[in-house]
Design a protein around this motif. Structure first.
Motif, mmCIF file in Angstrom:
data_model
loop_
_atom_site.group_PDB
_atom_site.id
_atom_site.type_symbol
_atom_site.label_atom_id
_atom_site.label_comp_id
_atom_site.label_asym_id
_atom_site.label_seq_id
_atom_site.Cartn_x
_atom_site.Cartn_y
_atom_site.Cartn_z
ATOM 1 N N ARG A 1 0.523 -1.337 0.209
ATOM 2 C CA ARG A 1 -0.135 -0.449 0.126
ATOM 3 C C ARG A 1 0.828 1.173 -0.008
ATOM 4 O O ARG A 1 0.550 2.439 0.549
ATOM 5 C CB ARG A 1 -0.925 0.123 1.355
ATOM 6 N N SER A 2 2.068 1.359 -0.783
ATOM 7 C CA SER A 2 3.019 2.578 -0.592
ATOM 8 C C SER A 2 2.221 3.352 -1.289
ATOM 9 O O SER A 2 0.884 3.699 -3.057
ATOM 10 C CB SER A 2 3.909 2.202 -1.407
ATOM 11 N N ALA B 1 -16.088 -1.108 9.247
ATOM 12 C CA ALA B 1 -16.600 -0.217 8.854
ATOM 13 C C ALA B 1 -16.525 0.905 8.774
ATOM 14 O O ALA B 1 -17.693 1.111 10.083
ATOM 15 C CB ALA B 1 -17.354 -1.525 7.708
ATOM 16 N N MET B 2 -16.684 2.022 7.610
ATOM 17 C CA MET B 2 -16.985 3.608 8.583
ATOM 18 C C MET B 2 -18.083 3.830 7.567
ATOM 19 O O MET B 2 -17.647 3.737 5.835
ATOM 20 C CB MET B 2 -16.192 4.712 8.502
ATOM 21 N N ILE B 3 -17.997 5.203 7.114
ATOM 22 C CA ILE B 3 -19.778 5.756 6.584
ATOM 23 C C ILE B 3 -18.213 6.483 5.123
ATOM 24 O O ILE B 3 -17.399 6.961 6.014
ATOM 25 C CB ILE B 3 -20.255 6.658 7.112
ATOM 26 N N PRO B 4 -18.019 6.134 3.897
ATOM 27 C CA PRO B 4 -17.513 6.575 3.179
ATOM 28 C C PRO B 4 -17.383 8.089 3.237
ATOM 29 O O PRO B 4 -18.591 9.067 3.828
ATOM 30 C CB PRO B 4 -17.917 6.446 2.013
ATOM 31 N N PRO B 5 -16.109 8.395 3.124
ATOM 32 C CA PRO B 5 -15.940 10.277 2.917
ATOM 33 C C PRO B 5 -16.313 10.709 1.480
ATOM 34 O O PRO B 5 -16.576 9.706 0.611
ATOM 35 C CB PRO B 5 -14.603 10.502 2.961
ATOM 36 N N PHE C 1 -13.530 16.539 0.030
ATOM 37 C CA PHE C 1 -12.662 15.541 0.889
ATOM 38 C C PHE C 1 -11.548 15.591 -0.668
ATOM 39 O O PHE C 1 -12.168 15.331 -1.949
ATOM 40 C CB PHE C 1 -12.491 14.579 0.621
ATOM 41 N N ALA C 2 -10.514 16.180 -0.694
ATOM 42 C CA ALA C 2 -9.793 15.946 -1.734
ATOM 43 C C ALA C 2 -9.121 14.327 -2.540
ATOM 44 O O ALA C 2 -10.090 13.491 -1.636
ATOM 45 C CB ALA C 2 -8.493 15.924 -1.457
ATOM 46 N N PRO C 3 -9.846 13.932 -3.479
ATOM 47 C CA PRO C 3 -10.089 12.875 -4.428
ATOM 48 C C PRO C 3 -8.643 11.911 -3.848
ATOM 49 O O PRO C 3 -8.726 10.590 -3.887
ATOM 50 C CB PRO C 3 -9.565 13.065 -6.159
ATOM 51 N N GLN C 4 -7.494 12.868 -3.668
ATOM 52 C CA GLN C 4 -6.218 11.365 -3.009
ATOM 53 C C GLN C 4 -6.703 11.050 -1.705
ATOM 54 O O GLN C 4 -6.027 10.323 -1.522
ATOM 55 C CB GLN C 4 -5.013 12.151 -3.057
ATOM 56 N N ARG D 1 -10.060 5.142 1.707
ATOM 57 C CA ARG D 1 -11.092 3.396 0.739
ATOM 58 C C ARG D 1 -9.313 2.704 0.982
ATOM 59 O O ARG D 1 -10.170 1.293 1.262
ATOM 60 C CB ARG D 1 -11.170 3.730 -0.378
ATOM 61 N N ASP D 2 -9.109 3.049 1.247
ATOM 62 C CA ASP D 2 -7.575 2.027 0.420
ATOM 63 C C ASP D 2 -7.464 1.595 1.736
ATOM 64 O O ASP D 2 -7.077 0.218 2.553
ATOM 65 C CB ASP D 2 -6.043 2.516 0.504
ATOM 66 N N GLU D 3 -7.374 2.511 2.982
ATOM 67 C CA GLU D 3 -7.212 1.833 4.934
ATOM 68 C C GLU D 3 -8.259 1.198 5.447
ATOM 69 O O GLU D 3 -8.400 0.272 6.060
ATOM 70 C CB GLU D 3 -6.835 2.892 5.616
ATOM 71 N N ILE D 4 -9.888 1.810 4.971
ATOM 72 C CA ILE D 4 -10.597 1.460 6.037
ATOM 73 C C ILE D 4 -11.582 0.824 5.005
ATOM 74 O O ILE D 4 -11.944 1.216 3.917
ATOM 75 C CB ILE D 4 -11.444 2.637 6.306
ATOM 76 N N PRO D 5 -12.656 -0.021 5.453
ATOM 77 C CA PRO D 5 -13.753 -0.730 5.071
ATOM 78 C C PRO D 5 -14.764 0.198 4.866
ATOM 79 O O PRO D 5 -14.916 0.688 5.571
ATOM 80 C CB PRO D 5 -13.574 -2.639 5.597
ATOM 81 N N MET D 6 -15.744 0.396 3.464
ATOM 82 C CA MET D 6 -16.339 1.016 3.299
ATOM 83 C C MET D 6 -17.825 0.732 3.458
ATOM 84 O O MET D 6 -17.717 -0.793 2.931
ATOM 85 C CB MET D 6 -16.040 2.119 2.045
#
Ligand SMILES: Nc1ncnc2c1ncn2[C@@H]1O[C@H](COP(=O)(O)OP(=O)(O)OP(=O)(O)O)[C@@H](O)[C@H]1O
Ligand SMILES: [Mg+2]
Length: 507
Positions: free
Chosen positions: A275-276, A388-392, A396-399, A405-410
């Motif tokens: 995940r770099s 799992a969390m509610i998505p941003p 929020f900047a796309p990046q 999203r890469d870190e947390i299940p949505m």
């Protein structure tokens, strides 16, 4: 049985005739080139000519892009050398580290991208020389124009903004096929930005070793000939596909050795940390597409992964695995580059060779691949354990969204959380935020916006602050109603954050 029915070993001939190729042959050259790969071929030539600097310049006239220059301060060419240079398959003596090999690069690169190529050059002890080739199907034969010496001299003595000690070469393309046929400033700007980014990414990657060795500096700019203005310069920085700061797994990179007759072939096996976010890992199209073999010849990267060439197959779990292989000295039957130098064709024995490769401690290719896969899977497991969390959402900047999203299940069925700056009424003047649960918006007090001091402006600013708030407050949006504990937490954060904001504001 007559003589003609018997197979004869020797073919008898009645002499030879010369059949110069037709001009149309130019048409078929370099069909696999894109603008970046074609420019790479020209830069290769500059490197071979010992240039320390190369300038790639787009030329704009009446708002339209008209041509392109590649200028170097290498050793240049004499009258006879430039004739060889313009010849298809023109041969010269190649030195051990020369990138050139086929004698077609310049022609193939040029005619895959432009209707005409002009080469102007000056070498020590000679007058400036110039030649021009046009891919005009109506012209017959294989003629080359001799450019007026005064013109060659004038072009060579322009201020190109690279160190100049009297010798160098200019390659000029006219009527570049890929340029937009418009003077609409927005479209032209967009094209320039996109092309420059592609060129910078490509050259930075394939020449990363040579750039890092300090052998060449490459810059790009745009000249507006009506105004006589040259825009700001962009520099090509090296992009090392093995440039991680910490290995993904202890014990790597590891060299696996294989023997092929008298030759020893080294497979330098790397495992990236999972995940770099480094561009060196993602290489624009994503790491998964860049796993596999990285073939180098004379320190120039020919193939940036994308395939295991029969040694294995690409798979999601293998995305951390990249292997360096230098093909210098390998027989072409084992590994040969294509004329565009953008790919390596391996022979049937290559996979067998790789399978026989081993490290001192006995590690084989399969063990390495297993290590890389396990490293990847382990990183996924830890992630799966996260709640799992509610998505941003907006704000929020796309990046930043991607990183979250890469870190947390949505919980992708949920309405995302929006962050919005807004003016708070008098009563709430000092509050830092307000939770609008119904619309799932975290309102931020516009008054404190300057404190967020972000490089980025607009709705997606203040990434640092917003990500902290998101991680802290996401729970406040879950469930049907807020529990006592949640309410108390929100009060607590409100108090601390608004005090913090006031402290910052007073400084
Ligand atoms: N920028 C340059 N400075 C000096 N000489 C050059 C330059 N560009 C080309 N040449 C000369 O022209 C020759 C032909 O170039 P070309 O790129 O067509 O073939 P090559 O570099 O020899 O082989 P390859 O097809 O592998 O690129 C070169 O060998 C070199 O002698
Ligand atoms: Mg070449």
């Amino acid at each position: 049985m007559t003589l003609s029915q018997v197979w004869q070993e020797q073919v008898p001939v009645d002499g030879t005739i010369e059949l110069p190729p037709d001009r149309r042959a130019l048409d078929g050259l370099g069909r696999n080139h894109s603008l970046p790969t074609a420019l790479a071929d020209l830069v290769d030539n500059s490197i071979d000519a010992g240039a320390s600097h190369v300038l790639i310049r787009f030329v704009r006239k009446h708002g339209r892009l008209r041509g392109l220059y590649v200028v170097d301060n290498g050793k240049g060419m004499s009258d006879s050398a430039i004739n060889v240079a313009m010849t298809l398959g023109g041969r010269r003596e190649y030195a051990a580290k020369d990138l050139g090999s086929f004698g077609v690069g310049l022609k193939a690169a040029s005619f895959s991208n432009a209707k005409a190529v002009t080469v102007l050059s000056r070498t020590a002890g000679h007058a400036p020389v110039g030649r021009r080739l046009e891919a005009d199907p109506n012209k017959r034969g294989f003629h080359c124009d001799v450019v007026a010496e005064t013109f060659a001299k004038a072009e060579l003595s322009r201020r190109w903004g690279i160190p100049w000690s009297g010798t160098g070469t200019i390659v000029r393309w006219d009527e570049v096929f890929g340029f937009p046929a418009t003077n609409d400033p927005a479209r032209v700007e967009e094209f320039i930005t996109r092309s420059m980014t592609e060129i910078i990414n490509h050259l930075g990657l394939i020449l990363h070793r040579i750039i890092d060795q300090g052998r060449i500096a490459i810059a790009l700019d745009v000249e507006d000939v009506d105004q006589g203005l040259v825009g700001p310069r962009s520099r090509v920085d090296s992009i090392d596909p093995f440039g991680y700061t910490k290995t993904g797994k202890a014990g790597y990179p590891r060299n696996l050795l294989a023997r092929h007759g008298d030759l020893s072939v080294v497979f330098s096996c790397h495992i990236w940390p999972p995940r770099s976010r480094m561009p060196e890992f993602n290489l624009v199209t994503g790491a998964e597409k860049h796993q596999g073999l990285y073939f180098y010849r004379r320190d120039r990267l020919l193939q940036a992964g994308g395939s295991w060439d029969g040694v294995s197959v690409s798979a999601r779990e293998r995305q951390l695995a990249r292997v360096e292989v230098d093909i210098d000295g390998l027989p072409p039957a084992l590994a040969a580059m294509n004329p565009e130098k953008s790919r390596v064709q391996v022979g049937p024995d290559f996979a067998t060779l790789a399978a026989s490769a081993a490290a001192d401690d006995g590690t084989a290719f399969v063990d390495y691949l297993t290590d890389a896969e396990e490293r990847f899977k382990a990183s996924r497991k830890r992630r799966r354990a996260r709640k799992a969390m509610i998505p941003p959402g907006r704000g929020f900047a796309p990046q930043l969204k991607r990183a979250i999203r890469d870190e947390i299940p949505m919980q992708d069925h949920q309405v995302p959380i929006t962050m919005r700056w807004t003016r708070f009424d008098r009563a709430h003047r000092d509050d830092f935020f307000r939770v609008d649960r119904a619309d799932r918006v975290l309102l931020l007090n516009e008054r404190f916006r300057p404190l967020a001091k972000s490089g980025r402006r607009g709705a997606n600013d203040a990434a640092l602050l917003k990500s902290v708030l998101y991680l802290l407050m996401e729970q406040a949006f879950t469930g049907e109603y807020l529990g006592v504990r949640d309410r108390d937490n929100i009060d607590l954060w409100q108090e601390v954050l608004s005090t913090a904001a006031k402290v910052d504001a007073s400084e």
